[in-house]
Design an enzyme around this catalytic site. Structure first.
Site, mmCIF file in Angstrom:
data_model
loop_
_atom_site.group_PDB
_atom_site.id
_atom_site.type_symbol
_atom_site.label_atom_id
_atom_site.label_comp_id
_atom_site.label_asym_id
_atom_site.label_seq_id
_atom_site.Cartn_x
_atom_site.Cartn_y
_atom_site.Cartn_z
ATOM 1 N N HIS A 204 11.618 9.711 -26.712
ATOM 2 C CA HIS A 204 10.606 10.673 -26.261
ATOM 3 C C HIS A 204 10.976 12.097 -26.682
ATOM 4 O O HIS A 204 10.155 12.832 -27.238
ATOM 5 C CB HIS A 204 10.462 10.575 -24.736
ATOM 6 C CG HIS A 204 9.464 11.531 -24.177
ATOM 7 N ND1 HIS A 204 8.117 11.430 -24.414
ATOM 8 C CD2 HIS A 204 9.624 12.636 -23.400
ATOM 9 C CE1 HIS A 204 7.484 12.427 -23.803
ATOM 10 N NE2 HIS A 204 8.376 13.171 -23.180
ATOM 11 N N HIS B 23 3.699 17.681 -26.698
ATOM 12 C CA HIS B 23 3.481 16.300 -26.274
ATOM 13 C C HIS B 23 2.226 15.658 -26.863
ATOM 14 O O HIS B 23 2.144 14.435 -26.920
ATOM 15 C CB HIS B 23 3.404 16.215 -24.742
ATOM 16 C CG HIS B 23 4.758 16.284 -24.094
ATOM 17 N ND1 HIS B 23 5.578 17.391 -24.208
ATOM 18 C CD2 HIS B 23 5.446 15.389 -23.341
ATOM 19 C CE1 HIS B 23 6.691 17.163 -23.537
ATOM 20 N NE2 HIS B 23 6.645 15.962 -23.011
ATOM 21 N N ARG C 259 -0.697 22.881 -15.191
ATOM 22 C CA ARG C 259 0.368 21.905 -15.469
ATOM 23 C C ARG C 259 0.357 21.441 -16.927
ATOM 24 O O ARG C 259 1.360 20.978 -17.451
ATOM 25 C CB ARG C 259 0.256 20.708 -14.512
ATOM 26 C CG ARG C 259 1.428 19.736 -14.669
ATOM 27 C CD ARG C 259 1.515 18.728 -13.551
ATOM 28 N NE ARG C 259 2.595 17.782 -13.782
ATOM 29 C CZ ARG C 259 3.114 16.985 -12.863
ATOM 30 N NH1 ARG C 259 2.645 17.004 -11.632
ATOM 31 N NH2 ARG C 259 4.088 16.151 -13.158
ATOM 32 N N GLU D 85 13.357 18.626 -23.864
ATOM 33 C CA GLU D 85 12.517 19.108 -22.756
ATOM 34 C C GLU D 85 13.041 20.454 -22.233
ATOM 35 O O GLU D 85 12.266 21.301 -21.798
ATOM 36 C CB GLU D 85 12.456 18.085 -21.612
ATOM 37 C CG GLU D 85 11.765 16.767 -21.969
ATOM 38 C CD GLU D 85 10.233 16.853 -22.058
ATOM 39 O OE1 GLU D 85 9.655 17.934 -21.840
ATOM 40 O OE2 GLU D 85 9.616 15.804 -22.368
ATOM 41 N N ASN E 38 2.621 20.183 -21.460
ATOM 42 C CA ASN E 38 2.278 19.274 -22.560
ATOM 43 C C ASN E 38 2.569 19.865 -23.932
ATOM 44 O O ASN E 38 2.273 19.236 -24.952
ATOM 45 C CB ASN E 38 0.788 18.895 -22.494
ATOM 46 C CG ASN E 38 0.485 18.041 -21.287
ATOM 47 O OD1 ASN E 38 1.388 17.444 -20.710
ATOM 48 N ND2 ASN E 38 -0.774 18.012 -20.879
ATOM 49 N N GLU F 282 -2.645 18.467 -12.368
ATOM 50 C CA GLU F 282 -2.898 18.804 -13.775
ATOM 51 C C GLU F 282 -4.364 19.107 -14.062
ATOM 52 O O GLU F 282 -4.980 18.555 -14.973
ATOM 53 C CB GLU F 282 -2.398 17.661 -14.682
ATOM 54 C CG GLU F 282 -2.200 18.119 -16.116
ATOM 55 C CD GLU F 282 -1.510 17.074 -16.984
ATOM 56 O OE1 GLU F 282 -0.340 16.775 -16.699
ATOM 57 O OE2 GLU F 282 -2.126 16.593 -17.929
ATOM 58 N N LYS G 112 9.789 23.797 -13.116
ATOM 59 C CA LYS G 112 8.872 22.676 -12.850
ATOM 60 C C LYS G 112 8.262 22.821 -11.456
ATOM 61 O O LYS G 112 7.080 22.537 -11.250
ATOM 62 C CB LYS G 112 9.620 21.349 -12.979
ATOM 63 C CG LYS G 112 8.732 20.147 -12.788
ATOM 64 C CD LYS G 112 8.444 19.393 -14.050
ATOM 65 C CE LYS G 112 7.369 18.345 -13.846
ATOM 66 N NZ LYS G 112 7.558 17.173 -14.662
ATOM 67 N N ARG H 27 0.827 -1.231 0.000
ATOM 68 C CA ARG H 27 0.000 0.000 0.000
ATOM 69 C C ARG H 27 0.850 1.266 0.000
ATOM 70 O O ARG H 27 0.425 2.327 0.436
ATOM 71 C CB ARG H 27 -0.956 0.034 1.186
ATOM 72 C CG ARG H 27 -1.964 -1.092 1.167
ATOM 73 C CD ARG H 27 -3.180 -0.757 1.993
ATOM 74 N NE ARG H 27 -4.156 -1.809 1.877
ATOM 75 C CZ ARG H 27 -4.172 -2.904 2.631
ATOM 76 N NH1 ARG H 27 -3.265 -3.060 3.567
ATOM 77 N NH2 ARG H 27 -5.087 -3.807 2.448
ATOM 78 N N LYS I 60 4.493 12.275 -10.975
ATOM 79 C CA LYS I 60 3.747 11.421 -11.901
ATOM 80 C C LYS I 60 4.490 10.094 -12.042
ATOM 81 O O LYS I 60 5.698 10.105 -12.336
ATOM 82 C CB LYS I 60 3.679 12.076 -13.283
ATOM 83 C CG LYS I 60 2.610 13.128 -13.426
ATOM 84 C CD LYS I 60 2.583 13.599 -14.874
ATOM 85 C CE LYS I 60 1.498 14.620 -15.121
ATOM 86 N NZ LYS I 60 1.531 15.119 -16.508
ATOM 87 N N HIS J 286 3.439 12.496 -28.334
ATOM 88 C CA HIS J 286 3.084 11.153 -27.855
ATOM 89 C C HIS J 286 2.544 10.290 -28.994
ATOM 90 O O HIS J 286 2.830 9.103 -29.073
ATOM 91 C CB HIS J 286 2.020 11.237 -26.761
ATOM 92 C CG HIS J 286 2.590 11.463 -25.392
ATOM 93 N ND1 HIS J 286 1.808 11.698 -24.290
ATOM 94 C CD2 HIS J 286 3.868 11.465 -24.940
ATOM 95 C CE1 HIS J 286 2.579 11.847 -23.220
ATOM 96 N NE2 HIS J 286 3.831 11.728 -23.596
#
Ligand code: GLY
Length: 361
Positions: A267, A251, A244, A188, A248, A240, A230, A124, A146, A255
């Site tokens: 990436h 992206h 946030r 990035e 993207n 997000e 960041k 957990r 994330k 993606h």
């Protein structure tokens, strides 16, 4: 330790975590040992990183902490799956990792996402530390909580927000990165300049020589600057809801291109292509000047990154792939676009037909 930043989100101020910047691997490892005080460390890394750092990991971390262990996974995005998460879980349980276990992601973004997601559900939730070894992970993926694995339908479709206990950044690790991996991270960095920071963008324009030669002082400045940006974003909107999404930029198309290439594009390469396409969209929608688009495309190319949609990928296929991405909202997709260099804007809802027209060369 050289310096520290602390991430404090408004949603849970008591669960802040530090980013600790170090000028040597040795001091970062010592800091990690001190902070985890006798608890067993379970290091997750990949084969490429392990082949370079196996001795340092053994001598500076594992031999100093009885009961610790290391699990090595194949390198590359294709390892970021539920299947590999299960294998790591089987290993951790066989090692009798209990509630006091600390899982350490020693690697790039793939390792951080996979190890972080595994730590978040083991017993957990056990403590998790990010020790990023790639530029991409140091400037982006290790910060912001994330963690996820991929699904054949898209990237990061199964995961959650789970904060690390700390992030240890040792700049000299970047000197052993293979060139394509290094350039991957620079995509990035360029993104941060494009969406949020005109002066970083100018620094990247002016200092491409020393940055491509991996000048350590400059890298320390750039990595810290990106982590500060960041921090600003995730402190304002960790989950997000809106702001946030500024991260993207590049992206949504990126993606889709990455997925359609079956991850043969890295990436950062896919994001570079995505940024060029989304800058083109911004110009065609009258948001961005052609001069600023030109500056961005020139900068991306200066760092040896691609800017054109792969010829084998028709815009229709790309946009169809974006519709399956998790950022879709009904029929329309929310894009982050540019208004100027240093000024990204979230929430531009665009339907598939129009998006196809806007990204077409
Ligand atoms: N890499 C994008 C984000 O952290 O939101």
């Amino acid at each position: 330790m050289t310096s520290k930043l602390t991430i404090r989100t408004s949603e849970s101020a008591d669960q802040s975590y530090p980013i600790r910047f170090h000028s040597t691997f040795r001091s970062a490892a010592a800091d990690l040992l001190k902070a985890t005080r006798g608890r067993p460390l379970f290091i997750i890394t990949d084969r490429n990183v392990h082949s370079v750092y196996r001795n340092e990991i053994r001598n500076r971390i594992l031999s100093e902490r009885p009961g610790s262990g290391i699990f090595v996974v194949p390198a590359g995005e294709k390892t970021k799956t539920r299947r590999w998460k299960e294998r790591i879980e089987d290993w951790l349980l066989a090692q009798r990792a209990g509630r006091d276990a600390v899982v350490v992601a020693f690697g790039g973004g793939m390792v951080g996402d996979l190890a972080g997601f595994t730590a978040a559900t083991l017993n957990r939730g056990v403590s998790f530390i990010q020790f990023p070894t790639s530029l991409l992970a140091q400037v982006d993926s290790s910060v912001g909580a994330k963690v996820a694995v991929d699904h054949p339908l898209g990237k990061n479709l199964i995961g959650l927000f789970s904060r690390p206990a700390a992030v240890y950044i040792a700049i000299p690790l970047l000197s052993t990165l293979p060139e394509p991996e290094y350039l991957n991270g620079l995509a990035e960095v360029i993104k941060y300049g494009a969406i949020l920071d005109r002066s970083l963008f100018r620094l990247l324009e002016k200092s491409s020589g020393p940055l491509l030669r991996r000048n350590r002082d400059l890298l320390a400045t750039v990595v810290r600057r990106c982590c500060t940006l960041k921090k600003t974003v995730v402190e304002a909107d960790e989950r997000e809801h809106d702001f946030r999404r500024i991260l993207n930029f590049g992206h949504t198309i990126g993606h889709a291109v990455e997925l359609l290439s079956d991850y043969s594009l890295r990436h950062g390469e896919a994001v570079a292509i995505g940024m060029a396409a989304e800058a083109r969209m911004s110009v065609r929608l009258g948001l961005l000047s052609p001069g600023d688009e030109e500056r961005l495309v020139t900068l991306i190319m200066k760092y040896g990154l691609p800017v054109s949609l792969p010829r084998r990928m028709h815009p229709h296929r790309i946009i169809t792939a974006t519709l399956r991405d998790k950022k879709s909202a009904g029929e329309k997709i929310a894009y982050t676009l540019l208004r100027a260099i240093g000024e990204g804007r979230t929430g531009h809802l665009i339907g598939p037909g129009e998006a196809e027209r806007l990204i077409s060369p």
